[in-house]
Write an enzyme that holds these catalytic residues in place. Structure first.
Site, PDB file in Angstrom:
ATOM      1  N   CYS A 116     122.637 -11.861 -49.062  1.00  0.00           N
ATOM      2  CA  CYS A 116     123.618 -10.811 -49.315  1.00  0.00           C
ATOM      3  C   CYS A 116     122.870  -9.495 -49.480  1.00  0.00           C
ATOM      4  O   CYS A 116     121.843  -9.445 -50.153  1.00  0.00           O
ATOM      5  CB  CYS A 116     124.396 -11.150 -50.589  1.00  0.00           C
ATOM      6  SG  CYS A 116     125.597  -9.891 -51.061  1.00  0.00           S
ATOM      7  N   HIS A 144     132.266 -15.190 -47.081  1.00  0.00           N
ATOM      8  CA  HIS A 144     131.374 -14.374 -47.916  1.00  0.00           C
ATOM      9  C   HIS A 144     132.024 -13.017 -48.223  1.00  0.00           C
ATOM     10  O   HIS A 144     132.027 -12.569 -49.375  1.00  0.00           O
ATOM     11  CB  HIS A 144     130.043 -14.201 -47.166  1.00  0.00           C
ATOM     12  CG  HIS A 144     129.001 -13.429 -47.911  1.00  0.00           C
ATOM     13  ND1 HIS A 144     127.821 -13.993 -48.335  1.00  0.00           N
ATOM     14  CD2 HIS A 144     128.951 -12.133 -48.285  1.00  0.00           C
ATOM     15  CE1 HIS A 144     127.101 -13.068 -48.965  1.00  0.00           C
ATOM     16  NE2 HIS A 144     127.754 -11.928 -48.933  1.00  0.00           N
ATOM     17  N   GLU A 145     132.599 -12.382 -47.203  1.00  0.00           N
ATOM     18  CA  GLU A 145     133.224 -11.060 -47.403  1.00  0.00           C
ATOM     19  C   GLU A 145     134.522 -11.169 -48.194  1.00  0.00           C
ATOM     20  O   GLU A 145     134.830 -10.307 -49.011  1.00  0.00           O
ATOM     21  CB  GLU A 145     133.483 -10.374 -46.056  1.00  0.00           C
ATOM     22  CG  GLU A 145     132.239 -10.146 -45.187  1.00  0.00           C
ATOM     23  CD  GLU A 145     131.070  -9.548 -45.937  1.00  0.00           C
ATOM     24  OE1 GLU A 145     131.296  -8.727 -46.850  1.00  0.00           O
ATOM     25  OE2 GLU A 145     129.924  -9.915 -45.637  1.00  0.00           O
ATOM     26  N   HIS A 164     133.615 -11.289 -51.809  1.00  0.00           N
ATOM     27  CA  HIS A 164     133.284  -9.976 -52.378  1.00  0.00           C
ATOM     28  C   HIS A 164     134.531  -9.284 -52.910  1.00  0.00           C
ATOM     29  O   HIS A 164     134.479  -8.552 -53.894  1.00  0.00           O
ATOM     30  CB  HIS A 164     132.629  -9.075 -51.316  1.00  0.00           C
ATOM     31  CG  HIS A 164     131.135  -9.223 -51.242  1.00  0.00           C
ATOM     32  ND1 HIS A 164     130.315  -9.042 -52.331  1.00  0.00           N
ATOM     33  CD2 HIS A 164     130.314  -9.521 -50.209  1.00  0.00           C
ATOM     34  CE1 HIS A 164     129.049  -9.223 -51.970  1.00  0.00           C
ATOM     35  NE2 HIS A 164     129.020  -9.526 -50.694  1.00  0.00           N
TER      36      HIS A 164
HETATM   37 ZN    ZN Z   1     127.341 -10.059 -49.647  1.00  0.00          ZN
END
Ligand code: ZN
Length: 200
Positions: free
Chosen positions: A109, A151-152, A155
């Site tokens: 990341c 993953h996004e 976030h």
């Molecule tokens: Zn990330």
């Protein structure tokens, strides 16, 4: 111009991001922001960037996996990860549905610079959201594209990969390249004493 990517420890990375209205998406501010995020992502370089990573608690992320990022990866690694180029894509106000299969690979990341770890993720996903023109879109993805989307999405919920990683596999990127990069995931798991299902 490039934006500053905030690092772990900044509270914004742990906040639930807010949704954008269609009017906001079409505003000069957000359109300009998307362009700057794109430049920042290419400069990093990376394959995904979410607004919280540049200090804005908004449900907005961009994704791009360019063919040139694959040049130094073996065909075997690309095939194992089901990694294919992904053209520039904007994900706003996403809702995600995970497929049933899980796979784990090393993941990093831009907000945890210099580190990677094995992270179990769904092999396939379906994401509903808005694009940069505030149009509804459905993205069906598998393999590495599905991993980036998860993953996004995380976030935007204030979740980082370290919340999901196999903690024994945490490594500097230098040591990832030195020891683990070309090893099968089964062997990595055995070497590191990682138990639990690899796939489910
Ligand atoms: Zn990330």
């Amino acid at each position: 111009m490039r934006l500053k990517i905030v690092q772990v420890g900044e509270a914004v990375l742990r906040q639930q991001a807010r949704r954008l209205t269609p009017d906001e998406i079409l505003s000069q501010e957000i359109q300009g922001l998307i362009r700057l995020m794109h430049e920042t992502l290419r400069d990093a370089p990376g394959v995904g960037l979410a607004a919280p990573q540049i200090g804005l608690s908004l449900q907005l992320a961009i994704i791009e996996d360019r063919p040139e990022y694959h040049k130094d990866l073996s065909p075997q690694v690309l095939a194992e990860r089901r990694r294919q180029p992904v053209p520039f894509q904007v994900m706003i106000n996403p809702v995600i549905e995970l497929g049933p299969s899980r796979v784990e690979f090393f993941e990093g990341c831009l907000s945890l610079a210099g580190f990677s770890a094995l992270v179990p993720r769904a092999l396939t996903v379906r994401v509903e959201g808005l694009n940069e023109r505030a149009e509804p879109v459905v993205i069906q993805a598998e393999g590495w594209h599905a991993r980036i989307l998860q993953h996004e999405f995380d976030h935007q919920q204030g979740i980082l990969y370290v919340d999901r990683m196999r903690s024994r596999s945490l490594t500097t990127n230098e040591n990832l390249a030195r020891y683990w990069k070309d090893m099968s995931i089964e062997k990595v798991r055995a070497e590191l004493g990682i138990e639990g299902p690899a796939e489910g």
